[in-house]
Design a protein around this motif. Sequence first.
Motif, PDB file in Angstrom:
ATOM      1  N   GLY A 158     -21.912  83.843 125.497  1.00  0.00           N
ATOM      2  CA  GLY A 158     -23.138  83.526 125.289  1.00  0.00           C
ATOM      3  C   GLY A 158     -23.521  83.887 123.889  1.00  0.00           C
ATOM      4  O   GLY A 158     -23.784  83.016 123.229  1.00  0.00           O
ATOM      5  N   LEU A 159     -23.388  85.264 123.559  1.00  0.00           N
ATOM      6  CA  LEU A 159     -23.773  85.548 122.149  1.00  0.00           C
ATOM      7  C   LEU A 159     -23.005  84.958 121.071  1.00  0.00           C
ATOM      8  O   LEU A 159     -23.987  84.378 120.110  1.00  0.00           O
ATOM      9  N   HIS A 160     -21.798  84.888 120.970  1.00  0.00           N
ATOM     10  CA  HIS A 160     -21.109  84.033 119.960  1.00  0.00           C
ATOM     11  C   HIS A 160     -21.529  82.501 119.929  1.00  0.00           C
ATOM     12  O   HIS A 160     -21.481  82.061 118.860  1.00  0.00           O
ATOM     13  N   GLU A 161     -21.435  82.143 121.296  1.00  0.00           N
ATOM     14  CA  GLU A 161     -21.469  80.295 121.217  1.00  0.00           C
ATOM     15  C   GLU A 161     -22.897  80.274 120.754  1.00  0.00           C
ATOM     16  O   GLU A 161     -22.986  79.266 120.286  1.00  0.00           O
ATOM     17  N   ASN A 162     -23.746  81.030 120.970  1.00  0.00           N
ATOM     18  CA  ASN A 162     -25.306  80.663 120.680  1.00  0.00           C
ATOM     19  C   ASN A 162     -25.503  81.072 118.915  1.00  0.00           C
ATOM     20  O   ASN A 162     -26.146  80.120 118.276  1.00  0.00           O
ATOM     21  N   PHE A 163     -24.483  81.882 118.516  1.00  0.00           N
ATOM     22  CA  PHE A 163     -24.519  82.429 117.153  1.00  0.00           C
ATOM     23  C   PHE A 163     -23.732  80.896 116.322  1.00  0.00           C
ATOM     24  O   PHE A 163     -24.358  80.459 115.588  1.00  0.00           O
ATOM     25  N   PHE A 164     -22.724  80.436 116.903  1.00  0.00           N
ATOM     26  CA  PHE A 164     -22.105  79.481 116.466  1.00  0.00           C
ATOM     27  C   PHE A 164     -22.900  78.211 116.105  1.00  0.00           C
ATOM     28  O   PHE A 164     -22.960  77.355 115.289  1.00  0.00           O
ATOM     29  N   ARG A 165     -23.687  77.933 117.201  1.00  0.00           N
ATOM     30  CA  ARG A 165     -24.712  76.807 117.372  1.00  0.00           C
ATOM     31  C   ARG A 165     -25.760  76.782 116.271  1.00  0.00           C
ATOM     32  O   ARG A 165     -26.106  75.963 115.578  1.00  0.00           O
ATOM     33  N   GLU A 166     -26.238  77.943 116.359  1.00  0.00           N
ATOM     34  CA  GLU A 166     -27.550  78.158 115.221  1.00  0.00           C
ATOM     35  C   GLU A 166     -26.913  78.352 113.790  1.00  0.00           C
ATOM     36  O   GLU A 166     -27.604  77.781 112.972  1.00  0.00           O
ATOM     37  N   ALA A 167     -25.879  78.949 113.572  1.00  0.00           N
ATOM     38  CA  ALA A 167     -25.503  79.085 112.220  1.00  0.00           C
ATOM     39  C   ALA A 167     -24.759  78.098 111.426  1.00  0.00           C
ATOM     40  O   ALA A 167     -24.629  77.617 110.435  1.00  0.00           O
ATOM     41  N   GLY A 168     -23.943  77.250 112.668  1.00  0.00           N
ATOM     42  CA  GLY A 168     -23.260  76.161 111.995  1.00  0.00           C
ATOM     43  C   GLY A 168     -23.964  74.609 112.267  1.00  0.00           C
ATOM     44  O   GLY A 168     -25.274  74.709 112.399  1.00  0.00           O
ATOM     45  N   ASP A 169     -23.412  73.814 111.755  1.00  0.00           N
ATOM     46  CA  ASP A 169     -23.919  72.376 111.726  1.00  0.00           C
ATOM     47  C   ASP A 169     -22.910  71.490 112.672  1.00  0.00           C
ATOM     48  O   ASP A 169     -21.750  71.425 112.752  1.00  0.00           O
ATOM     49  N   ALA A 178     -27.009  85.490 112.733  1.00  0.00           N
ATOM     50  CA  ALA A 178     -25.921  86.968 113.089  1.00  0.00           C
ATOM     51  C   ALA A 178     -26.957  87.802 113.692  1.00  0.00           C
ATOM     52  O   ALA A 178     -26.377  88.495 114.361  1.00  0.00           O
ATOM     53  N   GLY A 179     -27.833  88.180 113.026  1.00  0.00           N
ATOM     54  CA  GLY A 179     -28.511  89.437 113.390  1.00  0.00           C
ATOM     55  C   GLY A 179     -29.375  89.116 114.688  1.00  0.00           C
ATOM     56  O   GLY A 179     -29.307  90.167 115.491  1.00  0.00           O
ATOM     57  N   ARG A 180     -29.474  88.025 115.028  1.00  0.00           N
ATOM     58  CA  ARG A 180     -29.981  87.665 116.224  1.00  0.00           C
ATOM     59  C   ARG A 180     -29.081  87.811 117.418  1.00  0.00           C
ATOM     60  O   ARG A 180     -29.586  87.967 118.609  1.00  0.00           O
ATOM     61  N   TYR A 181     -27.901  87.576 117.097  1.00  0.00           N
ATOM     62  CA  TYR A 181     -26.787  87.779 118.087  1.00  0.00           C
ATOM     63  C   TYR A 181     -26.154  88.904 118.128  1.00  0.00           C
ATOM     64  O   TYR A 181     -24.892  88.950 118.724  1.00  0.00           O
ATOM     65  N   GLY A 182     -26.462  89.955 117.316  1.00  0.00           N
ATOM     66  CA  GLY A 182     -25.739  91.195 117.146  1.00  0.00           C
ATOM     67  C   GLY A 182     -24.482  91.342 116.164  1.00  0.00           C
ATOM     68  O   GLY A 182     -23.689  92.200 116.636  1.00  0.00           O
ATOM     69  N   ILE A 183     -24.787  90.492 115.445  1.00  0.00           N
ATOM     70  CA  ILE A 183     -23.535  90.362 114.451  1.00  0.00           C
ATOM     71  C   ILE A 183     -23.832  90.766 113.225  1.00  0.00           C
ATOM     72  O   ILE A 183     -24.882  90.618 112.729  1.00  0.00           O
ATOM     73  N   GLU A 184     -23.152  92.057 112.785  1.00  0.00           N
ATOM     74  CA  GLU A 184     -23.507  92.586 111.184  1.00  0.00           C
ATOM     75  C   GLU A 184     -22.396  92.040 110.442  1.00  0.00           C
ATOM     76  O   GLU A 184     -21.200  92.328 110.505  1.00  0.00           O
ATOM     77  N   MET A 185     -22.839  91.446 109.252  1.00  0.00           N
ATOM     78  CA  MET A 185     -22.009  90.873 107.983  1.00  0.00           C
ATOM     79  C   MET A 185     -21.929  92.139 107.380  1.00  0.00           C
ATOM     80  O   MET A 185     -23.003  92.862 106.878  1.00  0.00           O
TER      81      MET A 185
END
Length: 158
Positions: A113-124, A147-154
């Motif tokens: 869930g978290l990463h798949e949602n990040f990929f969809r939101e940040a990607g094209d 990234a911040g919305r899905y718990g990923i810190e750059m």
Amino acid sequence: MNAHSPSAAAAAGSTVHLLGTLVTFRALAADTEGTFSLVEAVTAPGQGTPPHRQRDDAEAFYVLEGSFEFMLDGSTVTSGPGAFHYVPRGMPHGFRNTGSTPAKMLIINLPGGLHENFFREAGDAVADATQFPPMAPPDIPRLVAAAGRYGIEMLPPA
């Protein structure tokens, strides 16, 4: 226990482009009772992810083709086909294709869930999972916000 078939989106192999990587969804959280997500990642030469860490339980990488340089908790290792890397929660990591041709790997994220949602939101979204769109500088504010919305810190470059 019931066996589940991949969802229509995963079975269709929907793909997004993010940071020089074509991310094709193979199993979504909805397919695995939230346990994990599985994507196939094809990364263009010289492209990859900046250092980051996340709050999800774990991430694992299995290299299928080409050569990747992985940054794992401050150490760097170059990995080819058959290499496997496990990244526990909070460990700084990133990767880059060091070869002259596209490199391919499988990425597993736990829980799903978290990463798949990040990929969809940040990607094209892309229609063709075999062709990279023209490379352009990333939209850093969009990337960092998603990234911040899905718990990923750059993290800053090493």
